[in-house]
Scaffold this motif. Structure first.
Motif, PDB file in Angstrom:
ATOM      1  N   SER A  90      -6.991   0.022  11.699  1.00  0.00           N
ATOM      2  CA  SER A  90      -7.368   1.366  11.261  1.00  0.00           C
ATOM      3  C   SER A  90      -8.095   2.103  12.373  1.00  0.00           C
ATOM      4  CB  SER A  90      -8.255   1.284  10.016  1.00  0.00           C
ATOM      5  OG  SER A  90      -7.610   0.576   8.982  1.00  0.00           O
ATOM      6  N   VAL A  91      -7.580   3.274  12.721  1.00  0.00           N
ATOM      7  CA  VAL A  91      -8.200   4.114  13.751  1.00  0.00           C
ATOM      8  C   VAL A  91      -9.160   5.104  13.116  1.00  0.00           C
ATOM      9  CG1 VAL A  91      -7.759   5.768  15.602  1.00  0.00           C
ATOM     10  CG2 VAL A  91      -6.181   3.866  15.232  1.00  0.00           C
ATOM     11  N   VAL A  92      -8.745   5.707  11.995  1.00  0.00           N
ATOM     12  CA  VAL A  92      -9.583   6.659  11.276  1.00  0.00           C
ATOM     13  C   VAL A  92      -9.235   6.546   9.802  1.00  0.00           C
ATOM     14  CG1 VAL A  92      -7.936   8.562  11.553  1.00  0.00           C
ATOM     15  CG2 VAL A  92     -10.367   9.072  11.170  1.00  0.00           C
ATOM     16  N   THR A  93     -10.201   6.820   8.919  1.00  0.00           N
ATOM     17  CA  THR A  93     -10.010   6.673   7.473  1.00  0.00           C
ATOM     18  C   THR A  93     -10.387   7.958   6.762  1.00  0.00           C
ATOM     19  OG1 THR A  93     -10.491   4.305   7.610  1.00  0.00           O
ATOM     20  CG2 THR A  93     -10.658   5.318   5.450  1.00  0.00           C
ATOM     21  N   PHE A  94      -9.549   8.355   5.795  1.00  0.00           N
ATOM     22  CA  PHE A  94      -9.778   9.566   5.003  1.00  0.00           C
ATOM     23  C   PHE A  94      -9.911   9.178   3.533  1.00  0.00           C
ATOM     24  CE2 PHE A  94      -6.946  10.501   8.544  1.00  0.00           C
ATOM     25  CZ  PHE A  94      -7.626  11.516   9.195  1.00  0.00           C
ATOM     26  N   ALA A  95     -10.870   9.804   2.833  1.00  0.00           N
ATOM     27  CA  ALA A  95     -11.028   9.589   1.395  1.00  0.00           C
ATOM     28  C   ALA A  95      -9.933  10.345   0.651  1.00  0.00           C
ATOM     29  CB  ALA A  95     -12.401  10.060   0.934  1.00  0.00           C
TER      30      ALA A  95
END
Length: 628
Positions: A528-533
């Motif tokens: 995972s590079v970036v996570t969004f809700a």
């Protein structure tokens, strides 16, 4: 591999994955009814406890609890023993282990701790009266001895000491250790202390009286299967890794699914209700050589001495259930809050206990009961070196014949480069080098099919209204020109077991846990590079969407490979097949980064091989002479 073969391979993988999901949900391994002697789970507010059977074997003299006045309660004393690998916290209440800290394995800001939230301590004994309070007879940083007086005048001493270094005892682990030392010396690295994760436990029972005494049947708790990575990366725990592993004459794994009700797939007929507790004897009534509790990467494993096997084991699940009677696991939406995080107290919670027969103590004699306890990482070499089929705990099954050599090669490259990402790349290149000739055969077969394609189109136009005649003439043309339409399947048949072997090896390889490579922070987790809700929860994804680059790269490279492959057959089916990788993107999206890294390198080499194949001219097909 030709396009038709690729479609077949992808469909097979899709069906296998779908079947596994369906079987786990609708038709788990049925937990047979426990024997009447097994006590049902407690219904009071206090935590339930696995208890020993109330029956006992006939004996010359049974313990009479009124013969000796009860030993007055003594204050609880906590003792800590440790070595470079583990820190063990023991308590005088039951002379048992409260928890075990693994000093070489990080978990957030601290260390991985086994049995931290269990309902019972490891090696807590149940079934003998008067075993609650012990006194510390002697202790040191390397071991501790407890003593207690049982009713009937029986003196009980329990000693804990760290086991021997088994890394050099047997097989492949010894070879790797010697190789590691040799490479380390060549590179000028200092010697490292051996990591010892074993405890030798001895119960010494002395009958100083004038009559024989029989202690009733008893049980030893093995503790709780501790869940890992509950909140990290917003991933659900995979229930298939968490439970109790045990071995009679073969390996068994008890997981959450064993406690669920059973239904016949697609029909919906209920075969059995869910259970909170059941016995190993209802699955296999043979004595157990060892019993353990485990998660994806770590285990606590109890191995009694030969001649004193575990009679049977009891497994208990403390999880809540949904309206249909299924155990609420981390895969279920009701176990998560509105943001997709796992709710506290809903982690999989399975505990196991080993049951032993009654013990006869002749007058004036001492009986010693010895146990080996392993508490540490699920490394095949360490477990296999214990010498009693404990390597089966890895659950490699029939794929072990491939996994063990690949694991050896992976460790070899790590010893040289000290990076498991590089080791995986080199392992992939070695596998591709071995399968290169098979892929070349498939490429030549694909070229011959491509050369025959114009003639096949003529047949399709000629017999488009006669499908049976078209099929007969098509296979006759294959025979006439010596073309094998299934020649492109050979590499796929070889690579399928390799794929599954790598899947089982890399998904629970503790060696890769926490290992970095490029942007990957943990090779056992998605990259995972970036996570969004997300405002909702998606299947396989959860309440948060993480941008995982490696699965996207695998999908893109697979689509490139399929577009590069010469089109043979129905053009409409070929177009559908080109977009098939997008379906598998969702299935493989949350797989371990190590597995995705393997496929990125594998696909890159395959593209090079396909490109070389495309540059070659089409073969000049000649009719085979007919046999007279």
């Amino acid at each position: 591999m030709d396009r038709t073969s690729r479609i077949g391979v992808f469909i097979c993988i899709f069906l296998l994955v779908g079947l596994e999901i369906a079987m786990e949900k609708y038709y788990p391994t049925p937990p047979p009814k426990p024997k009447p002697a097994v006590t049902a789970p407690a219904t009071s507010a206090s935590p339930a406890k696995i208890t020993a059977p109330t029956t006992q074997a006939p004996s010359p003299t049974a313990i009479n609890t009124t013969e000796t006045a009860p030993v007055p309660s003594v204050p609880e004393v906590t003792t800590v023993i440790e070595n470079p690998a583990i820190k063990v916290t023991l308590t005088s209440k039951g002379a048992a282990i409260e928890d075990i800290e693994l000093k070489q394995h990080q978990d957030g800001e601290g260390h991985v701790t086994l049995n931290a939230q269990a309902h019972s301590n490891v090696l807590a004994l149940d079934g003998w009266p008067g075993v609650a309070d012990f006194q510390v007879k002697q202790s040191s940083p390397d071991g501790v001895v407890y003593t207690a007086l049982l009713p009937g005048g029986v003196k009980w001493e329990r000693s804990y000491a760290f086991g021997p270094n088994r890394e050099t005892d047997t097989g492949m682990s010894g070879f790797l250790r010697k190789l590691s030392h040799k490479i380390g010396r060549l590179m000028g690295e200092p010697e490292t202390a051996p990591m010892i994760y074993t405890l030798d436990v001895q119960d010494s029972l002395t009958n100083s009286g004038a009559t024989d005494v029989t202690l009733p049947a008893y049980s030893l708790s093995v503790g709780r299967a501790e869940p890992l990575l509950v909140r990290k990366h917003y991933q659900a725990i995979s229930d298939q890794y968490l439970g109790s592993g045990w071995f009679t004459e073969k390996f068994y794994l008890t997981t959450v699914g064993n406690f669920n009700p059973g239904y016949i797939p697609f029909i919906g007929i209920k075969t059995h209700d869910g259970k909170d507790m059941f016995s190993s004897a209802s699955i296999d009534d043979k004595p157990l050589q060892w019993l353990g509790v485990e998660n994806q990467f770590f285990a606590v494993l109890l191995t009694p001495a030969e001649g004193h096997p575990i009679q049977h084991a009891i497994f208990q699940c403390f999880n809540q259930r949904d309206a249909d009677g299924y155990v609420i696991s981390t895969r279920d939406t009701q176990a998560r809050d509105e943001e997709g995080y796992l709710l506290p107290g809903l982690e999989p919670d399975i505990e196991a206990a080993a049951f032993f027969p009654a013990i006869s103590l002749p007058a004036g004699q001492t009986v010693n009961l010895n146990y080996g306890l392993y508490a540490g990482p699920k490394e095949f070499n360490r477990l296999d070196a214990l010498g009693g089929h404990q390597g089966e705990l890895m659950n490699y099954g029939m794929f072990s014949i491939l996994i063990v050599p690949m694991l050896t090669v992976l460790h070899f490259w790590y010893l040289i480069f000290h990076n498991y990402g590089v080791a995986i790349i080199l392992l992939t290149l070695m596998i591709k080098a071995i399968t290169w000739p098979l892929q070349s055969i498939a490429n030549r077969s694909g070229k011959r099919m491509q050369a025959l394609a114009p003639k096949l189109k003529e047949l399709q136009a000629k017999f488009k209204e006669q499908p049976e005649k078209l099929q007969t003439e098509t296979f006759a043309m294959y025979r006439e020109y010596g073309v094998n339409p299934f020649g492109g399947c050979l590499p796929a048949l070889v690579q399928m077991p390799v794929f599954f072997s790598l899947y089982f090896m890399l998904m629970n390889a503790v060696e890769l846990r926490g290992q970095h490579f490029l942007w990957v922070h943990d090779l056992t987790q998605p990259d995972s590079v970036v996570t969004f809700a997300l405002p909702f929860i998606l299947p396989w994804i959860g309440g948060h969407f993480s941008l995982n680059l490696l699965p996207i790269m695998v999908t893109g490279l697979t689509m490139v490979m399929m577009r590069m492959t010469p089109q043979i057959g129905d053009p409409q089916q070929a177009k559908i097949a080109q977009w098939m990788p997008l379906v598998f993107l969702f299935i493989f999206y949350n797989f371990a980064a190590a597995l995705s890294l393997y496929y990125v390198i594998n696909n890159c080499v395959s593209i090079i091989q396909i490109y070389r194949n495309l540059k070659k001219p089409l073969p000049d097909l000649q009719r085979k002479p007919k046999k007279k």
